[in-house]
Scaffold this active site. Structure first.
Site, PDB file in Angstrom:
ATOM      1  N   ASP A 210      10.613 -17.449  45.781  1.00  0.00           N
ATOM      2  CA  ASP A 210       9.737 -16.454  45.137  1.00  0.00           C
ATOM      3  C   ASP A 210      10.126 -16.180  43.684  1.00  0.00           C
ATOM      4  O   ASP A 210       9.277 -16.077  42.809  1.00  0.00           O
ATOM      5  CB  ASP A 210       9.653 -15.155  45.958  1.00  0.00           C
ATOM      6  CG  ASP A 210      11.004 -14.628  46.403  1.00  0.00           C
ATOM      7  OD1 ASP A 210      12.048 -15.184  45.998  1.00  0.00           O
ATOM      8  OD2 ASP A 210      11.028 -13.647  47.172  1.00  0.00           O
ATOM      9  N   ASN A 211      11.428 -16.091  43.427  1.00  0.00           N
ATOM     10  CA  ASN A 211      11.907 -15.841  42.061  1.00  0.00           C
ATOM     11  C   ASN A 211      13.332 -16.340  41.967  1.00  0.00           C
ATOM     12  O   ASN A 211      13.956 -16.626  42.983  1.00  0.00           O
ATOM     13  CB  ASN A 211      11.842 -14.343  41.713  1.00  0.00           C
ATOM     14  CG  ASN A 211      12.459 -13.474  42.787  1.00  0.00           C
ATOM     15  OD1 ASN A 211      11.754 -12.879  43.608  1.00  0.00           O
ATOM     16  ND2 ASN A 211      13.774 -13.407  42.817  1.00  0.00           N
TER      17      ASN A 211
ATOM     18  N   ASP B  95      14.076 -17.157  49.417  1.00  0.00           N
ATOM     19  CA  ASP B  95      14.043 -15.834  48.804  1.00  0.00           C
ATOM     20  C   ASP B  95      15.155 -15.709  47.755  1.00  0.00           C
ATOM     21  O   ASP B  95      16.332 -15.779  48.104  1.00  0.00           O
ATOM     22  CB  ASP B  95      14.245 -14.791  49.920  1.00  0.00           C
ATOM     23  CG  ASP B  95      13.746 -13.430  49.515  1.00  0.00           C
ATOM     24  OD1 ASP B  95      13.949 -13.043  48.352  1.00  0.00           O
ATOM     25  OD2 ASP B  95      13.160 -12.740  50.372  1.00  0.00           O
ATOM     26  N   ASP B  96      14.791 -15.603  46.491  1.00  0.00           N
ATOM     27  CA  ASP B  96      15.785 -15.418  45.417  1.00  0.00           C
ATOM     28  C   ASP B  96      16.633 -16.655  45.134  1.00  0.00           C
ATOM     29  O   ASP B  96      17.797 -16.535  44.739  1.00  0.00           O
ATOM     30  CB  ASP B  96      16.784 -14.286  45.737  1.00  0.00           C
ATOM     31  CG  ASP B  96      16.186 -12.899  45.679  1.00  0.00           C
ATOM     32  OD1 ASP B  96      15.009 -12.757  45.289  1.00  0.00           O
ATOM     33  OD2 ASP B  96      16.906 -11.934  46.034  1.00  0.00           O
TER      34      ASP B  96
ATOM     35  N   CYS C  56      10.362 -10.230  44.460  1.00  0.00           N
ATOM     36  CA  CYS C  56       9.757 -10.777  45.677  1.00  0.00           C
ATOM     37  C   CYS C  56       8.275 -10.518  45.853  1.00  0.00           C
ATOM     38  O   CYS C  56       7.464 -11.437  45.856  1.00  0.00           O
ATOM     39  CB  CYS C  56      10.451 -10.214  46.913  1.00  0.00           C
ATOM     40  SG  CYS C  56      12.232 -10.280  46.862  1.00  0.00           S
TER      41      CYS C  56
END
Ligand SMILES: *[C@@H]1O[C@H](CO)[C@@H](O)[C@H](O)[C@H]1NC(C)=O
Ligand SMILES: *[C@@H]1O[C@H](CO)[C@@H](O)[C@H](O)[C@H]1NC(C)=O
Ligand SMILES: *[C@@H]1O[C@H](CO)[C@@H](O)[C@H](O)[C@H]1NC(C)=O
Ligand SMILES: *[C@@H]1O[C@H](CO)[C@@H](O)[C@H](O)[C@H]1NC(C)=O
Ligand SMILES: *[C@@H]1O[C@H](CO)[C@@H](O)[C@H](O)[C@H]1NC(C)=O
Length: 584
Positions: A309-310, A31-32, A67
């Site tokens: 996700d990003n 995540d991130d 997200c």
């Protein structure tokens, strides 16, 4: 004789197709996670088991840098403008919107079950997927699931999870990335106990910041496990040219950001250290999973896909920790794949996007392709040779949210029960174009400000060639001797196609502009004889800054196809003799 060979070949083909075992797929989704602050370099076990044993995709992009919309993009293979999940919470995003858009019934895990797979998922699936709405309805498509739920998703030491639809269980005092790693391990064991191919996802929260809600939203550094507290004490965020720059670039709210003081910069370095430490739990779980597969003799029949996700920025462009921007820090992200036939220790330079992952996985499962907006990612050298993709569609609707304890951009805006600090209007469309002769980022904001960064000379995206300040660079800019304004007419038309594209048009946008198929790249489109055609195209623009995808506020929607008749559009008949004779 010929017939005999043909029949033999056919029978061999049928036999080998039938005999071919569908591979297992293990998907790890952080995540991130950043590319540009060296997170991959600080994961030694990931390096050992995945990067050294597989392919690192060095030009992989998310298409919407936040997200929930990005996860919808991954699990559906559809562009955000087609899913219309554009935010993390209602009305424009989050689990209720996902259900309303029909995505819960029509996405990758459901497709894989239909293809004969057993499917399992643990960790964060969506946002606004809560202790209250988790069974209204329950997320479909999984044989086994254990989902993190809001408002505890980003509590590193107080997660709540629902297992297979049961009421949420609290894991107070346990480290969330370890909790989900344990569950992922158990799901792989369970999957191995059946004789079907399987798809297992581990989606830990690391290295996302810790977020708590006590009337107000509170962002802090991610927590890490005690066993990793001693690591990376000397680490500093790379002091690239765009790190807290003396001379700021960008447009809109970004251009107005003040320089960060030393207190904030120190906090930011520590913030990234905490992120790197939190990723160590994921790193360890990568090794545990690889060893499990090896011990069971399944490693050679399993694809392992590792991504996030990003991306994330901290300090670049003077920003507080966060994402949501179109800058490389936010959209250019890690992707590593290892598995049968995937080149070992290879760094691929093909341009790929999250939109492509669902098609890739469905393809591995041997299923017929679903209706996605992507194209399978090449997993072999031969596939890479054939790959022609040079663009990535990037889109965003809403606001930018600064994270970390100093994060404030302007006014607080009331949304529902929480005060969300915002970065003002952050709705924009962009396209990244990376070819042999160019490396560009073009964006149009809802304020109708535009950006063009030439990353061959400006990797930090600080010198917007639209800005008066960079007039001389603009004069000096050219591709194949074609000047700035001619390049812009092409990029704008490309973006016009991409902003509403569906299916093949998203991967082959030039076909919409040139239906006869003789333009397939930015280079091709730059031919001088197309100049007036491109000048006359409607331009990408907005009439208003919206928080979601409101079509009426997004200006013209369609590009005009090239309609010149007859052989004039035949590339073989094109013999330009003027100053741009490079074309002939
Ligand atoms: C997994 O779910 C699918 C779809 O419901 C079902 O066909 C399959 O039998 C299940 N597998 C197991 C091991 O229960
Ligand atoms: C931990 O989560 C539970 C709900 O699962 C909640 O009742 C409790 O107050 C939380 N504890 C802390 C310290 O936030
Ligand atoms: C540095 O900036 C932060 C955030 O704007 C502020 O809270 C703090 O007081 C500043 N510190 C100094 C020493 O100026
Ligand atoms: C955001 O855009 C809206 C509509 O275009 C405008 O009314 C508003 O003032 C903008 N907000 C900020 C903070 O710039
Ligand atoms: C996207 O969803 C929002 C919220 O439901 C809706 O207002 C908007 O019209 C939708 N946009 C499109 C293009 O369907």
């Amino acid at each position: 004789m010929h017939l005999k060979i043909l029949l033999a070949a056919l029978s061999w083909l049928c036999h080998s197709t039938l005999a071919a075992k569908q591979p297992n797929i293990l998907f790890i989704l952080t995540d991130d996670q950043d590319w540009h602050m060296q997170s991959l370099q600080h994961m030694p076990l990931l390096q050992k088991h995945l990067v050294n044993e597989g392919t690192l995709y060095s030009r992989h992009y998310c298409t919407v840098a936040i997200c929930c919309p990005s996860r919808v993009n991954i699990w559906t293979g559809r562009a955000a403008h087609n899913t219309n999940v554009t935010d993390v919470h209602p009305p424009y995003g989050g689990y209720p919107k996902i259900v309303r858009e029909g995505i819960n019934d029509d996405y990758l895990p459901v497709w894989l079950q239909n293809a004969g797979y057993n499917t399992y998922y643990t960790g964060k699936l969506w946002n606004a997927h809560t202790v209250e709405n988790y069974d209204a309805p329950y997320a479909r498509g999984f044989n086994g699931s254990d989902f993190l739920l809001d408002p505890f998703t980003y509590r590193y030491y107080n997660a709540s999870l629902t297992r297979n639809g049961a009421p949420p269980v609290s894991y107070e005092g346990q480290y969330s990335p370890d909790v989900t790693a344990g569950k992922a391990y158990a799901f792989v064991e369970e999957a191995l106990s059946h004789d079907k191919p399987w798809f297992v996802v581990h989606a830990p929260i690391a290295p996302h910041g810790d977020v708590s809600f006590d009337k107000k939203l509170k962002f802090d550094k991610p927590y890490y496990a005690e066993r990793h507290a001693h690591l990376f004490k000397d680490y500093q965020i790379p002091r690239e040219e765009n790190f807290n720059p003396e001379h700021q670039g960008g447009v809109s709210w970004v251009a107005k950001l003040p320089r960060l003081n030393d207190t904030v910069v120190d906090y930011q370095d520590e913030y990234q250290r905490a992120r790197l430490r939190s990723l160590q739990a994921v790193d360890e779980s990568v090794e545990a999973l690889v060893k499990l597969l090896e011990a069971r003799g399944e490693l050679e029949n399993t694809y392992i896909i590792y991504t996030t996700d990003n991306g994330y920025h901290i300090g670049q462009h003077r920003m507080h920790p966060g994402k949501e921007c179109g800058f490389e820090t936010d959209v250019h992200i890690p992707l590593v794949i290892r598995g049968p036939g995937v080149p070992v220790g290879h760094i691929s330079e093909v341009v790929t996007a999250h939109t492509d992952l669902a098609s890739t996985i469905v393809g591995l499962a041997g299923s017929t392709l679903q209706n996605t907006d992507g194209i399978p990612i090449p997993l072999t050298y031969e596939g890479e040779e054939k790959s022609k993709t040079e663009h990535v569609t990037i889109e965003y609707w809403g606001v930018a949210i600064p994270e970390g304890k100093y994060g404030r951009y302007g006014d607080l805006v009331e949304t529902g029960d929480y005060d969300i600090p915002t970065g003002a209007n952050n709705t924009y469309k962009a396209v990244r174009v990376i070819g042999g002769e160019y490396n560009l980022y073009y964006a149009v904001w809802c304020t109708n400000e535009a950006e063009l960064y030439d990353l061959t000379t400006d990797a930090g995206e600080l010198r917007n060639l639209f800005s008066a300040e960079y007039a001389s660079q603009r004069e000096g800019f050219s591709i194949r001797n074609r000047p700035f304004h001619e390049v812009i007419t092409r990029l704008d038309a490309l973006m016009m196609v991409l902003k509403t594209c569906k299916g093949r048009a998203c991967t082959h946008p030039w076909e919409i502009l040139h239906p006869k198929g003789n333009v397939a790249s930015l280079t091709d489109s730059l031919q001088p004889r197309y100049d007036s055609f491109y000048v006359d195209q409607p331009k990408v623009s907005f009439t208003k800054c919206e928080l979601g995808y409101i079509k009426e506020s997004e200006g013209p929607l369609d590009a005009i196809p090239y309609a010149q008749e007859g052989a004039a559009d035949d590339p073989l008949s094109f013999r330009y003799q003027g100053p741009f004779s490079i074309w002939t």
